[in-house]
Design an enzyme around this catalytic site. Structure first.
Site, short mmCIF file in Angstrom:
data_model
loop_
_atom_site.label_atom_id
_atom_site.label_comp_id
_atom_site.label_asym_id
_atom_site.label_seq_id
_atom_site.Cartn_x
_atom_site.Cartn_y
_atom_site.Cartn_z
N HIS A 155 0.83 -1.20 0.00
CA HIS A 155 0.00 0.00 0.00
C HIS A 155 0.87 1.25 0.00
CE1 HIS A 155 -3.09 -2.87 1.29
NE2 HIS A 155 -3.98 -1.99 0.86
N LYS B 225 -0.87 4.80 4.84
CA LYS B 225 -1.74 3.85 5.55
C LYS B 225 -1.21 3.65 6.97
CE LYS B 225 -3.82 -0.72 4.90
NZ LYS B 225 -5.19 -0.20 4.99
#
Lengths: 247, 247, 247, 247
Positions: free
Chosen positions: A133, A137
């Site tokens: 990701h 995050k």
């Protein structure tokens, strides 16, 4: 032609759904309702299915109204506890022809990645999960990777498989990730990435890799449309899009 | 035509090198010597370069003989400390025309992967390393991945880059891997795999991935042949095949 | 602090560059000029470098003005023929302290992918290119893949490598792609993709894969900023960002 | 404990199967028979299942003997036409308790890759197949990739999907591969590779990739053992390992 309404039509997701309904040949946009507007607009327009991407505070009132008026619902709003799901089931019991689909994840590829990984896990000695990701995050591993690892662990146990082979003796402990029910999950955070997951399975002489790449935030659209097109054939409550995928 | 000898010709690697020399159009196999056989055989055969994949206990005597007799050497035997390298440098100072190449890794792809990763690291906000091996490997991360991460960290520091961005707050600590000088290394162990490494670099809107797959143990052969063909042009000691790659 | 101006500031790319300049600690936005506005605004603001993402019809006039006024330029506008480049060189000869960078591709990852592929190609028996794009792209293969294949072919020829090994006898002819100077390029078109390229290199027992993923259209930003920060040290004309990457 | 015999025990595959049976805790090696040896050896040893990797010229006689004597068979020998399969079905009708499994591909990962691709194809706008092999392979695309594309095309048609979107207008025709029932198959040939296949599926904002890597020739072993352990529960003829995978 199916008459489809959109709740939360002013939000980012709602706007994308309005566009998607308008672009589909077999769907007609029966109405769009945003915060504060009356739900009765849907009745005048002969709405058959309503898409709800609103807010946990609003969604239960919306669903009560829709079910009572015989309108099917496809819901991506979050915050559904077991209690809430039971309440919805109660309303549906009183309106037996109505179908409601509530799903935490409408990305078909993400759901297939999870399902295929669990199915394949029975036949491979080894399995590990990598999720990748963007670096903004906050949690690692991702919720999807965590759930994938749980499903894999359940499938391995049901198949009578033991621990994955691992001769590691010298090991450091500072990589990002987790061990979930015995399944290693590695978390990559990299500028430029969006949301990606890879499940690696291995046995003698061969490996199988199942990878999902979510490249932009509209990836929920095809899953919602799948729900819209099928919910009238599924009276009662459906949780998750898995049952619609006919695997 | 270059006359090439092989030391340790009875071992697994040695046999592969004998085959490779015989298969090459520009090389002639001048002799193969295994444990116990006299090195003087190489002299009678007019050997110009000797490949040594033997044992740390034997390699220094081998090298002394070869250098003193004006024969170039390409060495994959392990166990070279700084002291040993200095000793070899001393012998070479007395025999100025002779070249010796000692390399810990002859897989050209592995070396290029490391070099390209270090070169590219200056231009990307984020970088992480994934190394993937069979489950019988005892150490994690692999030595190659550890070294790759060190080179990346050096390149980032020289370029004035700060820490890689990472918003992770909730994090578990049980995935396999390490943080090497600030660079995360993830270690995958999977039945069916051999030896693989992937470096992921990311910046705004784009990523660059450099991956090396070693699919069978003969992957050192092309690197050794590269050394054999070039060592006579490189008098003195060369450590690692990087200088030969002309990057 | 470097004073940076943006030409074509009203366009999509121009707006992204304005944001990027404002976000950078070491750069100040000295001015933004869109179609029709006078270039003299840059002079009043003490502009040192101007970024030009405009139109082939406008860019030559822009460059003439900037060079004559001692302002460096970083140019992503297309349409530069050899004639046009020569014209720019002429202006720069009269203004020896000024630097102009004109590049067809500012994505650092894309350029590194190309460069690394060409460097590595000398050491591998086989090489093929896969480029992957969204299905709205009209040309196959992509210009970048075509150029990559040409560079690879040149590198192989310079290294004296022959044809890539290929035992294919039964072959169909309808996959998308091309053979460029003997290098196979495969073109994938897939909904959900943006712009991606993978170079696969193989030799005995090992492969090296270099992959570039462009995940959103802002991937040119870091390359443009690299040009802005370095162009004052590079008087004269620089074509492509390769010389700035110090490989 | 299951008594397992191996036919063709002197061949490369047969030897690997002998090793695998000996290594398995729940299997006993009841006998190994090579060309010319009498099949009656299996009867004396109380053999319950026989593995046959022999030759198209020998396999029918082998099967007749095994079925008539109540021994189950797991067969990887090639050359089974529809006529031959019907003959085997006839023998089995006369021996209703006996099970025979004949499979063209025992690599579980390869079969799962194919099955998952066909299941997923219903939910994605786009799909293409890449198969990657060593450069000594004579046919392109591979038989597995061709079959995968056929299965995908059937699944798309059954789901009412039209043509995959493709705006390509400028296209060359010399990449290796094929268009199979509208599905593009790209064939990569690269030194260092063994046998690999990747199915790419894409829809709005997301892609799903299913990849199979066969890294050495023993990858058939787990699939054969799966057959050996399950064939006594499957009287009659089973073609392919798909029915055993319980997908």
């Amino acid at each position: 032609m199916l008459n489809v309404g959109v709740l939360g039509a002013g939000g980012k997701v709602g706007r994308a759904m309005v566009e998607a309904v308008e672009a589909a040949d077999d769907l007609a946009l029966a109405g769009k309702v945003d915060v504060g507007a009356p739900l009765t607009d849907f009745l005048d327009a002969g709405t058959q299915v309503v898409i709800d991407f609103t807010h946990p505070d609003a969604v239960m009132d919306n669903l009560k109204f829709l079910v009572d008026n015989g309108i099917h619902a496809v819901v991506g709003t979050t915050g559904f506890t077991d209690d809430r799901l039971d309440t919805v089931r109660g309303w549906l019991a009183d309106n037996p022809g109505v179908g409601v689909l509530i799903a935490p994840n409408f990305a078909i590829g993400a759901v297939l990645c999870m399902q295929f990984a669990a199915q394949a896990a029975r036949y491979f000695d080894s399995v590990e999960v990598i999720e990748l990701h963007h670096p903004h995050k906050a949690d690692a591993p991702s919720g999807t990777a965590y759930r994938t690892a749980e499903l894999i662990a359940e499938a391995r146990e049901a198949a009578g498989l033991g621990k994955v082979p691992d001769a590691t003796t010298a090991e450091f402990d500072r990589a990002r990730g987790a061990r979930v029910d015995g399944v290693r999950v590695h978390s990559i955070r990299l500028a430029g990435l969006v949301a990606h997951q890879e499940v690696l399975l291995g046995t003698q002489g061969e490996t199988l890799t199942i990878r999902h790449d979510s490249l932009d935030r509209s990836s929920f659209v095809p899953g919602v449309l799948l729900g819209v097109r099928n919910i009238s054939d599924r009276p009662g409550l459906t949780v998750g899009i898995e049952p619609l995928l006919d695997l």
